[in-house]
Design a protein around this motif. Sequence first.
Motif, PDB file in Angstrom:
ATOM      1  N   PRO A  47       0.832  -1.202   0.000  1.00 27.62           N
ATOM      2  CA  PRO A  47       0.000   0.000   0.000  1.00 27.62           C
ATOM      3  C   PRO A  47       0.870   1.257   0.000  1.00 27.62           C
ATOM      4  CG  PRO A  47       0.016  -1.007   2.173  1.00 27.62           C
ATOM      5  CD  PRO A  47       0.699  -1.979   1.249  1.00 27.62           C
ATOM      6  N   GLN A  51      -1.441   1.064   6.541  1.00 25.49           N
ATOM      7  CA  GLN A  51      -2.659   0.277   6.745  1.00 25.49           C
ATOM      8  C   GLN A  51      -2.430  -0.698   7.898  1.00 25.49           C
ATOM      9  OE1 GLN A  51      -3.818  -1.666   3.088  1.00 25.49           O
ATOM     10  NE2 GLN A  51      -4.404   0.252   2.084  1.00 25.49           N
ATOM     11  N   THR A  52      -3.523  -1.060   8.556  1.00 24.51           N
ATOM     12  CA  THR A  52      -3.460  -2.020   9.654  1.00 24.51           C
ATOM     13  C   THR A  52      -4.267  -3.258   9.286  1.00 24.51           C
ATOM     14  OG1 THR A  52      -3.189  -0.309  11.340  1.00 24.51           O
ATOM     15  CG2 THR A  52      -4.024  -2.436  12.080  1.00 24.51           C
ATOM     16  N   ASN A  78       4.599  -0.073   5.584  1.00 22.86           N
ATOM     17  CA  ASN A  78       3.280   0.567   5.583  1.00 22.86           C
ATOM     18  C   ASN A  78       2.166  -0.352   6.089  1.00 22.86           C
ATOM     19  OD1 ASN A  78       3.728   3.199   4.884  1.00 22.86           O
ATOM     20  ND2 ASN A  78       3.405   2.911   2.686  1.00 22.86           N
ATOM     21  N   ILE A  79       2.530  -1.571   6.518  1.00 22.65           N
ATOM     22  CA  ILE A  79       1.511  -2.504   7.019  1.00 22.65           C
ATOM     23  C   ILE A  79       1.838  -2.880   8.458  1.00 22.65           C
ATOM     24  CG2 ILE A  79       0.309  -4.694   6.672  1.00 22.65           C
ATOM     25  CD1 ILE A  79       1.259  -4.670   3.767  1.00 22.65           C
ATOM     26  N   ASP A 106      -9.646  -8.997   9.609  1.00 20.82           N
ATOM     27  CA  ASP A 106      -9.209  -9.104   8.214  1.00 20.82           C
ATOM     28  C   ASP A 106      -8.731 -10.518   7.905  1.00 20.82           C
ATOM     29  OD1 ASP A 106      -9.546  -6.270   7.583  1.00 20.82           O
ATOM     30  OD2 ASP A 106      -7.839  -5.945   8.916  1.00 20.82           O
ATOM     31  N   VAL A 332      -8.817  -3.947   3.557  1.00 18.79           N
ATOM     32  CA  VAL A 332      -7.379  -3.918   3.249  1.00 18.79           C
ATOM     33  C   VAL A 332      -6.951  -5.283   2.713  1.00 18.79           C
ATOM     34  CG1 VAL A 332      -6.798  -2.066   4.865  1.00 18.79           C
ATOM     35  CG2 VAL A 332      -6.872  -4.431   5.690  1.00 18.79           C
TER      36      VAL A 332
END
Length: 439
Positions: A47, A51-52, A78-79, A106, A332
């Motif tokens: 991403p 993001q989580t 970024n994760i 998720d 996500v």
Amino acid sequence: MRIHGSRSAPAVIALALATSLSLASCGGGGERPNTDVGKGTGPVADPASPQTVTFFSWVGNEPQMKKMAAEFHDKHPNITIKFENAPAEQAQQVLSTRIAGNTAPDVAYINASDTNDYAARGALVDLGGYMSRSQVVKPDDYVDGFKTFVTWNGKMWGLPFDGETTGLFYRTDRFKEAGLAGPPKTWEEFKAAAAKLTDAANGKYGFEMFASEAAYYFYPWLYQAGGETLTQDGKDVAFDSAAGKTAAAFYVDLAKYAPRDYFNSNSYDGRVAFAKGDVAMYVAGAWFAGTLADEYPKITGKWAAAPLPDGAAGCKTTIAGDSLVMFNKTKVSDAAWLWMEFLSQPDNLAAWTYKTEGTLLPPTKALLGSDDLAKEKPVLKPFADLMACGVASAAPNPKYPRIETVLNEELSKAIYGEQTPAEALDNAATQGRAILARG
């Protein structure tokens, strides 16, 4: 159904059956999965902004899992992986409640045998699109039995992550005392050994049985006799066949060689009888090897593992495992896939299974047959070899967990002598067909 081998204490089957029942009847069904998730060409990209990914499991506090999450974040800054933990014995119920309330995570680490039930209720993402783009995850790499667990309607809805086969543990010291040269290789040899090893007056028994786990430990004998749980199309009960009744008669008759005091126990708590030498033979998954080594080091060298004895249909054994799934409410999905793909790398699968103090098996053919596994964890080699005989107890109908609950109850009654083995199967089949007939 995942029975044993959890990173925490192995789950008790009675709890597992109860939660499977509630899982099958809870809300969240009828949704149509988003079939566009994962489609595209080329490897999935990171991403562009943070993001989580929420990750539900009962293993989030394990040092190895935390280590892998940290390594993943280093490669994908970024994760962030957010662990959402629940006790192993409560995980199914907690997750089912969250699905019903539209608050699913998720990604989740679940009992692999629950995958098709979640998929049938439209709660999961079909992973075909992502797998077609991956250089790491290839469907053909997985052992067929493990892949069966995560397949529904011809599509894979989960990634096998770890597992075990069911084998025979036996006390070599008790066998030597009884003049038995080695483990039994046929049903006839098994029953003869159980009888010879039993001296009830002195508290010594040939075998150990658990009425609370009657269905799960009936399955190997059922498959060895040539029986099945359901018909191939999943529309009718099949365990009440002639082969099924042959298996039930043999299985239930073994109760006379088992300590009655343990009937109401479970196979984890019952480990004590084997460790003390009161029981000479014990059917369990590979988890038991690790438990014996960790908890009872003084009996090292006094026990060994072997394949289950062959029945009319040859070498057959049950397998169990855990899988990684993605829920269709995720916002996500690409980031979630990158986490699942990272965990599925061969070095991570090895680190999670046989390269730890535990005794879980990796789910891929390459790792199972590797010299590395035999070198790192020799006790697992017989169980890895048994994978070729493994049958996934994942009946092709999401209603089967409810039928299994009934089968467990009826076989339990037979073990206690309250009805014959044939009556147990007939009663379970009648109730099972009523369950299948209901909408």
